[in-house]
Design an enzyme around this catalytic site. Structure first.
Site, short mmCIF file in Angstrom:
data_model
loop_
_atom_site.label_atom_id
_atom_site.label_comp_id
_atom_site.label_asym_id
_atom_site.label_seq_id
_atom_site.Cartn_x
_atom_site.Cartn_y
_atom_site.Cartn_z
N ASP A 9 6.11 61.81 -2.92
CA ASP A 9 4.72 62.27 -2.78
C ASP A 9 3.98 61.42 -1.74
O ASP A 9 3.02 60.73 -2.06
CB ASP A 9 3.99 62.24 -4.14
CG ASP A 9 3.89 60.85 -4.76
OD1 ASP A 9 4.74 59.98 -4.45
OD2 ASP A 9 2.94 60.61 -5.54
N HIS A 240 6.16 49.47 -4.17
CA HIS A 240 6.82 50.09 -5.33
C HIS A 240 8.04 50.93 -4.91
O HIS A 240 9.15 50.73 -5.39
CB HIS A 240 5.85 51.03 -6.06
CG HIS A 240 4.62 50.39 -6.58
ND1 HIS A 240 4.62 49.58 -7.68
CD2 HIS A 240 3.33 50.46 -6.16
CE1 HIS A 240 3.38 49.17 -7.94
NE2 HIS A 240 2.58 49.69 -7.02
C1 BDR Z 1 3.68 54.73 -7.79
O1 BDR Z 1 2.50 55.53 -7.79
C2 BDR Z 1 2.18 55.94 -6.49
O2 BDR Z 1 0.84 55.73 -6.22
C3 BDR Z 1 3.07 55.16 -5.56
O3 BDR Z 1 3.43 55.94 -4.44
C4 BDR Z 1 4.27 54.81 -6.39
O4 BDR Z 1 5.25 55.82 -6.36
C5 BDR Z 1 3.33 53.32 -8.24
O5 BDR Z 1 2.82 53.32 -9.54
CA CA Z 2 5.23 57.57 -4.66
#
Ligand code: BDR
Ligand code: CA
Length: 313
Positions: A9, A240
């Site tokens: 995403d 992340h």
């Molecule tokens: C996840 O949430 C999204 O905002 C980031 O892309 C990542 O996949 C981190 O909690």
């Molecule tokens: Ca993500």
């Protein structure tokens, strides 16, 4: 080479993860599939295509996924974290590419059937496309090599709420289906990603390279960095999604524990919390009430060699 589909995403840290994957010769990227999450699925799909265009890798198909969670409305993205455009509110033209005509889960099923036991799905957004794959192609789970997800928080607090991590909270019902299915799932959650903080100095090193993709991704950093500075008082960003790519590439950098995991799906303050069981005894027959009964074990990352991960990125 490892055959991989990235379900994503984008999203600023998704863009960085895709950048890392595109630069990894160990990976044969079969396609990108998109999902709502950090922004609407129309925006995340355009962002995914834009990344491939800039990287000159337009031979990789982008298949658009679903626009909403299984049982809930789409919550509207997180403009405060990733910008309205999912890339830090930068002025940038839309992609000239068109998405592949296949839907995300259709594409996944086709690839999995063509390469039985050899496809890894790296899911770095909400898990709705994967839940649809399981629902619409019964038995498909047996043909998948493994599922690696960035999501959840087994032994630490959440980031979207005190209880929950953002990807899981975005569709808790889908996450519960995916974590309970009979396939091999690896969970790269906040337990490890909150240890992988890329500093401003390291971000500048990426910005100072000549690759057009690095240059582009670097323009998206600023918004995300400002968010973490304001909210978490840190100088840098949590990478992340890139951490989950590193897990696919160099598993020895992670310490893991195997537990069945249930997701809280009732509308309580704990909605979206990923609950590992407390051990083997939860599987004992005869205790029908235990929520983990008959669920397979998920491999949960609990610690990471963060410095080496950052160097690799
Ligand atoms: C996840 O949430 C999204 O905002 C980031 O892309 C990542 O996949 C981190 O909690
Ligand atoms: Ca993500």
């Amino acid at each position: 080479m490892k055959k991989i589909i990235i379900d994503t995403d984008p999203g600023i840290d998704d863009g960085m993860a895709i950048q890392l994957a595109l630069h990894s010769p160990e990976l044969d990227i079969l396609g990108l599939t998109t999902i709502f999450g950090n922004a609407s699925v129309n925006i995340t799909t355009d962002n995914a295509m834009r990344l491939l265009e800039i990287a000159d890798r337009t031979n990789i198909p982008v298949c658009k996924g679903t626009d909403k969670p299984l049982k809930r409305p789409f919550a509207g993205g997180v403009p405060q974290v990733h910008g309205e455009d999912g890339k830090g509110n930068i002025e940038h033209p839309e992609s000239k590419l068109k998405p592949d005509p296949r839907s995300a889960h259709e594409f996944m099923a086709e690839q999995i059937k063509s390469h039985p036991g050899r496809v890894t799905i790296l899911a770095i957004g909400p898990l709705t496309n994967l839940a649809l794959l399981l629902q619409e192609y019964p038995g498909i789970e047996e043909l998948v090599e493994e599922i690696v997800i960035m999501g959840g928080n087994a032994f630490c607090p959440g980031n979207a709420t005190p209880a929950a991590e953002a990807n899981i909270l975005s569709d808790p019902e889908a996450a519960d289906i995916v974590l309970g299915a009979n396939w091999k799932v690896h969970m790269i959650g906040l337990d490890v990603t909150h240890k992988v903080l890329m500093t401003s100095e390291q971000l500048d090193r990426i910005a100072n390279t000549e690759s057009p993709l690095n240059q582009y991704v670097s323009t998206t950093f600023h918004f995300y960095r400002d968010f973490f500075k304001k909210v978490d008082q840190i100088d840098g960003i949590y990478v992340h999604d890139s951490t989950a790519v590193v897990y696919v590439l160099k598993r020895a950098l992670f310490e893991t524990k195997d537990f069945p995991v249930k997701v809280e799906t009732t509308n309580s303050i704990s909605l979206g919390k990923t609950w590992p069981s407390m051990g083997e005894s939860d599987h004992e027959d005869g205790n029908e009430l235990l929520p983990w009964k008959n669920r397979p074990k998920v491999t949960i990352s609990v610690d990471v060699d963060a410095n080496t991960v950052l160097q690799l990125i």
